[in-house]
Motif scaffolding. Structure first.
Motif, short mmCIF file in Angstrom:
data_model
loop_
_atom_site.label_atom_id
_atom_site.label_comp_id
_atom_site.label_asym_id
_atom_site.label_seq_id
_atom_site.Cartn_x
_atom_site.Cartn_y
_atom_site.Cartn_z
N ALA A 124 11.81 6.12 -1.07
CA ALA A 124 13.05 6.34 -1.82
C ALA A 124 12.77 6.51 -3.31
CB ALA A 124 14.01 5.17 -1.60
N ILE A 125 11.87 5.69 -3.85
CA ILE A 125 11.52 5.81 -5.27
C ILE A 125 10.78 7.13 -5.52
CG2 ILE A 125 10.09 4.84 -7.12
CD1 ILE A 125 10.75 2.06 -6.04
N ALA A 126 9.84 7.45 -4.64
CA ALA A 126 9.08 8.70 -4.79
C ALA A 126 9.99 9.92 -4.69
CB ALA A 126 7.98 8.77 -3.75
N VAL A 149 7.15 -3.02 -11.44
CA VAL A 149 5.77 -2.63 -11.16
C VAL A 149 5.72 -1.54 -10.10
CG1 VAL A 149 3.53 -3.44 -10.29
CG2 VAL A 149 4.83 -4.84 -11.91
N GLU A 150 6.65 -1.54 -9.15
CA GLU A 150 6.72 -0.45 -8.17
C GLU A 150 7.04 0.87 -8.85
OE1 GLU A 150 8.21 -3.49 -4.64
OE2 GLU A 150 9.64 -2.11 -5.56
N LEU A 151 7.95 0.85 -9.81
CA LEU A 151 8.26 2.06 -10.59
C LEU A 151 7.04 2.53 -11.37
CD1 LEU A 151 11.75 0.99 -12.00
CD2 LEU A 151 11.36 2.84 -10.36
N GLN A 169 0.81 -1.21 0.00
CA GLN A 169 0.00 0.00 0.00
C GLN A 169 0.85 1.27 0.00
OE1 GLN A 169 -3.32 0.15 -0.39
NE2 GLN A 169 -3.13 2.39 -0.47
N ASP A 170 2.06 1.22 0.60
CA ASP A 170 2.87 2.44 0.65
C ASP A 170 3.30 2.89 -0.75
OD1 ASP A 170 4.37 0.13 0.63
OD2 ASP A 170 5.98 0.89 1.87
N PHE A 171 3.41 1.96 -1.70
CA PHE A 171 3.70 2.36 -3.08
C PHE A 171 2.48 3.02 -3.71
CE2 PHE A 171 6.87 -0.89 -2.24
CZ PHE A 171 8.01 -0.33 -2.77
N VAL A 172 1.32 2.47 -3.45
CA VAL A 172 0.08 3.05 -3.98
C VAL A 172 -0.13 4.45 -3.43
CG1 VAL A 172 -2.43 2.75 -4.13
CG2 VAL A 172 -0.93 0.75 -4.24
N ASN A 173 0.26 4.67 -2.17
CA ASN A 173 0.10 5.99 -1.55
C ASN A 173 0.89 7.08 -2.27
OD1 ASN A 173 -1.54 4.78 0.35
ND2 ASN A 173 0.03 4.66 1.93
N HIS A 174 2.00 6.68 -2.92
CA HIS A 174 2.84 7.66 -3.64
C HIS A 174 2.49 7.73 -5.12
CE1 HIS A 174 5.67 8.71 -0.44
NE2 HIS A 174 5.77 7.43 -0.13
#
Length: 347
Positions: free
Chosen positions: A247-249, A264-266, A166-171
């Motif tokens: 870090a990605i965001a 997929v995270e990117l 979910q933290d990836f979706v949040n960004h």
């Protein structure tokens, strides 16, 4: 509904399975998760509290030793027979497998009892275990719109995407920070070629006003810290990134490997990237090509990933913020994978 989720092997198989298990459990379904010993603790920590966890005896069949291959197949066969007996009593309504050899026993047992079975392929090229298991599967769900190597069969193929935390979706969709900020990550074990090429490339750039977050192997941290400091490059070198989504965001550009989860995270957040697939892994090459063809970045084989090429590419990108913004927009793919998978299973 009683739903059996089969996973194992690596975190790349486990985390998507746990995301779907959480969603299904929250919607009132009874969940059982089967996994091998390598990921049992990971599953126990992340599984819904109501889920039952079952251990299967399985390991990869990719060893070079013929004896080890036979032993691995024996373990899978014994686990398959054990689950055939268990399914005779439990009889789940659906079986959902998330790839890897640890999923094969549940897929076979479901086939014996004619239980609707769904298989998820995380890469842009189908893996050996999934290709083997497809003969017993009703529906193959994919992480990417196009997946190479799928054998001709009556199996239905559905593009669902790959679940991420979910933290990836949040960004998702957050704007580039315009630092310029560069994130270098080779996965949990680092990547030696990134450690060798990236610092040299940055030193060769005319404009070194760049902040580098560089994740590397523990034994390389001190050496890279000294190199960046000696060359007056602002950098944070560390062996593990606890908040990878952040870090990605926080990056304008990412340089890394191309495992399915990374790609997929990117896409979920929307970040341009230079992806360097692991030489021995055709799955990573397919993932990188899938990412690059949408215009979100570059897929670069290790043989062409040189300090000279990278220095010129970084200079061009960091001097053209509009190009980075366009690449970020093209990289972005909305991630509704958990719901898509759940809807496919329950339809």
């Amino acid at each position: 509904m009683k739903i059996w989720i089969a996973t194992g092997g690596t975190g790349g198989h486990v985390y998507p399975a746990l995301s779907v298990a959480d969603y299904l459990a929250a919607n009132g379904h009874r969940i059982t998760i089967s996994c091998d010993g390598r990921v049992r603790d990971m599953v126990r920590r992340g599984a819904p509290s109501s889920a039952r966890i079952v251990h299967v005896w399985a390991s990869g069949v990719g060893a070079k030793s013929r004896l080890k291959q036979i032993w691995a197949l024996t373990k899978i066969g014994v686990s398959a027979m054990a689950l055939v007996l268990r399914f005779m009593i439990l009889r789940p309504n659906r079986v959902v497998a998330f790839g890897g050899y640890a999923s094969v026993p549940a897929v076979f047992a479901a086939h014996v009892w004619r239980i609707p079975t769904f298989l998820h392929e995380q890469n842009a090229a189908i893996g050996r275990a999934n290709k083997f298991a497809m003969r017993w599967v009703r529906t193959l769900m994919t992480s990417f719109p196009t997946v190479s190597g799928i054998p001709q069969s009556s199996t239905r193929v559905v593009y669902t995407g790959l679940p991420v935390r979910q933290d990836f979706v949040n960004h998702a969709g957050s704007p580039l920070p315009s630092g310029p900020n560069l994130l270098v990550t080779g996965g949990s074990l680092g990547a030696q070629i990134l450690d060798d090429v990236v610092p040299s490339a940055i030193v060769a750039m005319k404009n070194k006003k760049i902040f580098v977050t560089h994740q590397t192997r523990p034994e390389n941290v001190e050496r890279l810290q000294k190199f960046y400091a000696d060359n007056k490059i602002r950098a944070n070198v560390l062996s593990f990134i606890h908040d990878m989504a952040g870090a990605i965001a926080g990056a304008d550009l990412v340089i890394g490997r191309s495992g399915a989860s990374t790609v997929v995270e990117l896409q979920t957040i929307g970040r341009p990237a230079i992806l360097v697939p692991l030489n021995i892994n055709p799955d990573q090459a397919a993932n990188a090509e899938s990412f690059a063809k949408n215009g979100g970045g570059f897929a670069v084989p290790q043989s062409k990933f040189t300090p000279r090429w990278l220095s010129a590419t970084l200079t061009e990108l960091f001097e053209n913020q509009n190009k980075l913004d366009k690449m970020a927009s093209k990289a972005r793919v909305e991630n509704n994978a958990v719901k898509n998978i759940a809807d496919t299973i329950l339809a």
